[in-house]
Design a protein around this motif. Sequence first.
Motif, PDB file in Angstrom:
ATOM      1  N   ASN A 166       7.071  13.159 -14.428  1.00 13.79           N
ATOM      2  CA  ASN A 166       7.020  11.813 -13.842  1.00 13.79           C
ATOM      3  C   ASN A 166       7.239  10.732 -14.886  1.00 13.79           C
ATOM      4  OD1 ASN A 166       6.568  12.245 -11.060  1.00 13.79           O
ATOM      5  ND2 ASN A 166       4.453  12.782 -11.479  1.00 13.79           N
ATOM      6  N   LEU A 167       6.548  10.862 -15.998  1.00 14.65           N
ATOM      7  CA  LEU A 167       6.665   9.838 -17.037  1.00 14.65           C
ATOM      8  C   LEU A 167       8.065   9.783 -17.631  1.00 14.65           C
ATOM      9  CD1 LEU A 167       3.245  10.347 -18.817  1.00 14.65           C
ATOM     10  CD2 LEU A 167       3.948   8.383 -17.442  1.00 14.65           C
ATOM     11  N   TYR A 168       8.675  10.950 -17.825  1.00 17.43           N
ATOM     12  CA  TYR A 168       9.980  10.985 -18.464  1.00 17.43           C
ATOM     13  C   TYR A 168      11.120  10.686 -17.487  1.00 17.43           C
ATOM     14  CZ  TYR A 168      13.936  12.604 -21.234  1.00 17.43           C
ATOM     15  OH  TYR A 168      15.129  12.682 -21.896  1.00 17.43           O
ATOM     16  N   GLU A 169      11.170  11.446 -16.405  1.00 21.15           N
ATOM     17  CA  GLU A 169      12.305  11.347 -15.488  1.00 21.15           C
ATOM     18  C   GLU A 169      12.225  10.171 -14.523  1.00 21.15           C
ATOM     19  OE1 GLU A 169      15.097  12.956 -15.531  1.00 21.15           O
ATOM     20  OE2 GLU A 169      14.543  14.394 -17.079  1.00 21.15           O
ATOM     21  N   ILE A 170      11.028   9.838 -14.076  1.00 21.91           N
ATOM     22  CA  ILE A 170      10.908   8.808 -13.052  1.00 21.91           C
ATOM     23  C   ILE A 170      10.541   7.457 -13.657  1.00 21.91           C
ATOM     24  CG2 ILE A 170       9.690   8.123 -10.946  1.00 21.91           C
ATOM     25  CD1 ILE A 170       9.524  11.151 -10.302  1.00 21.91           C
ATOM     26  N   GLU A 171       9.553   7.453 -14.559  1.00 23.49           N
ATOM     27  CA  GLU A 171       9.118   6.192 -15.151  1.00 23.49           C
ATOM     28  C   GLU A 171      10.005   5.767 -16.330  1.00 23.49           C
ATOM     29  OE1 GLU A 171       6.861   4.480 -13.604  1.00 23.49           O
ATOM     30  OE2 GLU A 171       6.183   6.072 -12.275  1.00 23.49           O
ATOM     31  N   GLY A 172      10.732   6.720 -16.919  1.00 21.49           N
ATOM     32  CA  GLY A 172      11.671   6.378 -17.983  1.00 21.49           C
ATOM     33  C   GLY A 172      11.080   6.262 -19.377  1.00 21.49           C
ATOM     34  N   PHE A 173       9.896   6.804 -19.594  1.00 20.13           N
ATOM     35  CA  PHE A 173       9.308   6.758 -20.932  1.00 20.13           C
ATOM     36  C   PHE A 173       9.993   7.777 -21.837  1.00 20.13           C
ATOM     37  CE2 PHE A 173       5.766   5.108 -18.378  1.00 20.13           C
ATOM     38  CZ  PHE A 173       5.391   4.011 -19.136  1.00 20.13           C
ATOM     39  N   SER A 204       1.075   3.630 -12.172  1.00 18.23           N
ATOM     40  CA  SER A 204       1.278   4.853 -12.951  1.00 18.23           C
ATOM     41  C   SER A 204       0.274   4.941 -14.097  1.00 18.23           C
ATOM     42  CB  SER A 204       2.713   4.957 -13.462  1.00 18.23           C
ATOM     43  OG  SER A 204       3.028   3.897 -14.322  1.00 18.23           O
ATOM     44  N   ARG A 205      -0.032   3.843 -14.724  1.00 18.78           N
ATOM     45  CA  ARG A 205      -1.023   3.868 -15.817  1.00 18.78           C
ATOM     46  C   ARG A 205      -2.437   4.114 -15.302  1.00 18.78           C
ATOM     47  NH1 ARG A 205       1.279   1.333 -20.938  1.00 18.78           N
ATOM     48  NH2 ARG A 205       3.475   1.380 -20.417  1.00 18.78           N
ATOM     49  N   THR A 206      -2.719   3.623 -14.108  1.00 19.92           N
ATOM     50  CA  THR A 206      -4.026   3.888 -13.493  1.00 19.92           C
ATOM     51  C   THR A 206      -4.176   5.378 -13.211  1.00 19.92           C
ATOM     52  OG1 THR A 206      -4.097   1.662 -12.529  1.00 19.92           O
ATOM     53  CG2 THR A 206      -5.528   3.329 -11.527  1.00 19.92           C
ATOM     54  N   ALA A 207      -3.109   5.984 -12.691  1.00 20.72           N
ATOM     55  CA  ALA A 207      -3.137   7.425 -12.408  1.00 20.72           C
ATOM     56  C   ALA A 207      -3.272   8.226 -13.701  1.00 20.72           C
ATOM     57  CB  ALA A 207      -1.877   7.839 -11.653  1.00 20.72           C
ATOM     58  N   ILE A 208      -2.572   7.825 -14.731  1.00 21.87           N
ATOM     59  CA  ILE A 208      -2.642   8.521 -16.020  1.00 21.87           C
ATOM     60  C   ILE A 208      -4.056   8.405 -16.598  1.00 21.87           C
ATOM     61  CG2 ILE A 208      -1.846   8.470 -18.425  1.00 21.87           C
ATOM     62  CD1 ILE A 208       0.900   7.574 -17.216  1.00 21.87           C
ATOM     63  N   ASP A 209      -4.633   7.214 -16.515  1.00 23.00           N
ATOM     64  CA  ASP A 209      -6.002   7.029 -17.009  1.00 23.00           C
ATOM     65  C   ASP A 209      -6.976   7.938 -16.273  1.00 23.00           C
ATOM     66  OD1 ASP A 209      -5.097   5.136 -18.794  1.00 23.00           O
ATOM     67  OD2 ASP A 209      -5.763   3.414 -17.605  1.00 23.00           O
ATOM     68  N   TYR A 263       0.824  -1.202   0.000  1.00 29.52           N
ATOM     69  CA  TYR A 263       0.000   0.000   0.000  1.00 29.52           C
ATOM     70  C   TYR A 263       0.867   1.265   0.000  1.00 29.52           C
ATOM     71  CZ  TYR A 263      -3.484   3.489   1.231  1.00 29.52           C
ATOM     72  OH  TYR A 263      -4.288   4.596   1.216  1.00 29.52           O
ATOM     73  N   GLY A 264       1.801   1.356   0.909  1.00 32.53           N
ATOM     74  CA  GLY A 264       2.660   2.542   1.010  1.00 32.53           C
ATOM     75  C   GLY A 264       3.496   2.757  -0.237  1.00 32.53           C
ATOM     76  N   TYR A 265       4.011   1.681  -0.797  1.00 35.11           N
ATOM     77  CA  TYR A 265       4.814   1.763  -2.019  1.00 35.11           C
ATOM     78  C   TYR A 265       3.988   2.345  -3.169  1.00 35.11           C
ATOM     79  CZ  TYR A 265       7.374   0.115  -6.133  1.00 35.11           C
ATOM     80  OH  TYR A 265       8.019   0.035  -7.342  1.00 35.11           O
ATOM     81  N   LEU A 266       2.768   1.822  -3.344  1.00 38.31           N
ATOM     82  CA  LEU A 266       1.917   2.305  -4.427  1.00 38.31           C
ATOM     83  C   LEU A 266       1.416   3.718  -4.166  1.00 38.31           C
ATOM     84  CD1 LEU A 266      -0.069  -0.935  -5.324  1.00 38.31           C
ATOM     85  CD2 LEU A 266       1.856   0.092  -6.539  1.00 38.31           C
ATOM     86  N   MET A 267       1.169   4.047  -2.903  1.00 36.34           N
ATOM     87  CA  MET A 267       0.740   5.412  -2.574  1.00 36.34           C
ATOM     88  C   MET A 267       1.839   6.404  -2.966  1.00 36.34           C
ATOM     89  SD  MET A 267      -1.548   7.511  -1.518  1.00 36.34           S
ATOM     90  CE  MET A 267      -2.794   6.671  -0.571  1.00 36.34           C
ATOM     91  N   GLY A 268       3.085   6.043  -2.724  1.00 35.96           N
ATOM     92  CA  GLY A 268       4.197   6.908  -3.115  1.00 35.96           C
ATOM     93  C   GLY A 268       4.228   7.154  -4.616  1.00 35.96           C
ATOM     94  N   ILE A 269       3.935   6.140  -5.390  1.00 36.76           N
ATOM     95  CA  ILE A 269       3.905   6.283  -6.856  1.00 36.76           C
ATOM     96  C   ILE A 269       2.732   7.169  -7.268  1.00 36.76           C
ATOM     97  CG2 ILE A 269       3.508   5.040  -9.021  1.00 36.76           C
ATOM     98  CD1 ILE A 269       5.061   2.684  -7.653  1.00 36.76           C
ATOM     99  N   ILE A 270       1.567   6.890  -6.736  1.00 36.57           N
ATOM    100  CA  ILE A 270       0.358   7.640  -7.096  1.00 36.57           C
ATOM    101  C   ILE A 270       0.490   9.109  -6.716  1.00 36.57           C
ATOM    102  CG2 ILE A 270      -2.112   7.897  -6.614  1.00 36.57           C
ATOM    103  CD1 ILE A 270      -1.570   5.457  -8.379  1.00 36.57           C
ATOM    104  N   LEU A 271       1.095   9.397  -5.569  1.00 36.44           N
ATOM    105  CA  LEU A 271       1.229  10.780  -5.117  1.00 36.44           C
ATOM    106  C   LEU A 271       2.093  11.620  -6.055  1.00 36.44           C
ATOM    107  CD1 LEU A 271       1.483  10.386  -1.251  1.00 36.44           C
ATOM    108  CD2 LEU A 271      -0.326  11.565  -2.539  1.00 36.44           C
ATOM    109  N   ARG A 272       2.892  10.979  -6.883  1.00 34.68           N
ATOM    110  CA  ARG A 272       3.659  11.738  -7.877  1.00 34.68           C
ATOM    111  C   ARG A 272       2.761  12.267  -8.984  1.00 34.68           C
ATOM    112  NH1 ARG A 272       7.968   7.263  -7.950  1.00 34.68           N
ATOM    113  NH2 ARG A 272       6.973   6.710  -9.894  1.00 34.68           N
ATOM    114  N   TYR A 273       1.571  11.716  -9.111  1.00 33.68           N
ATOM    115  CA  TYR A 273       0.665  12.109 -10.194  1.00 33.68           C
ATOM    116  C   TYR A 273      -0.498  12.979  -9.734  1.00 33.68           C
ATOM    117  CZ  TYR A 273       3.154   8.719 -12.996  1.00 33.68           C
ATOM    118  OH  TYR A 273       4.133   8.048 -13.662  1.00 33.68           O
ATOM    119  N   THR A 274      -0.884  12.887  -8.506  1.00 34.78           N
ATOM    120  CA  THR A 274      -2.048  13.631  -8.043  1.00 34.78           C
ATOM    121  C   THR A 274      -1.751  14.310  -6.714  1.00 34.78           C
ATOM    122  OG1 THR A 274      -4.390  13.482  -7.472  1.00 34.78           O
ATOM    123  CG2 THR A 274      -3.058  11.580  -6.949  1.00 34.78           C
TER     124      THR A 274
END
Length: 170
Positions: free
Chosen positions: A144-151, A88-93, A31-42
């Motif tokens: 986030n997508l470029y620097e963190i996710e590497g897209f 990350s894709r859930t947040a983007i959607d 939960y905490g790991y995913l919350m950290g990822i999601i918080l980068r988007y919202t």
Amino acid sequence: MVKKILSFEEILKGCVKNDNGCKEMMYKSFYGYLMGIILRYTKNPSDSEELVNDTFIKIFKHVGTFKPPKNPEELQRSFKGWIAQIASRTAIDKLRSSKIQFYVDDLAEHEHPVTHVSVASELHVNDILNLLNHLPDTQRLVFNLYEIEGFAHDEISKMLNIPRVRAVFI
């Protein structure tokens, strides 16, 4: 009643078999790991909680499709990468469905936030997240997508259905 301590591999197999106890352990573990990822988007904490829960729904629905690595020692790291991508894709959607307009060029030059950071400064993770939260939604998402996710920029433009993204961050 003595509870057996399960290995990560056993928890993962239990989730594939739809075992609620294993799903609960998985949820509590990540939960905490995913919350950290999601918080980068919202920025909104209630949106973040909802997105984390949506991510877990997708994880549990598709956990059987996760391809474990050949080396069992890399199982948890590989799984974390897989669920991070789902998050990350859930947040983007969600951002896409919120009808956020992704026009980087709409901002005048003086509206682009510029923060000069010295390499010698002692920024902590919370400081960096705070700076990211002050970016406009579009720039934060692209960052986030470029620097963190590497897209790549081409991938980002296709993902967000926008013209090729130009480098905003120097």
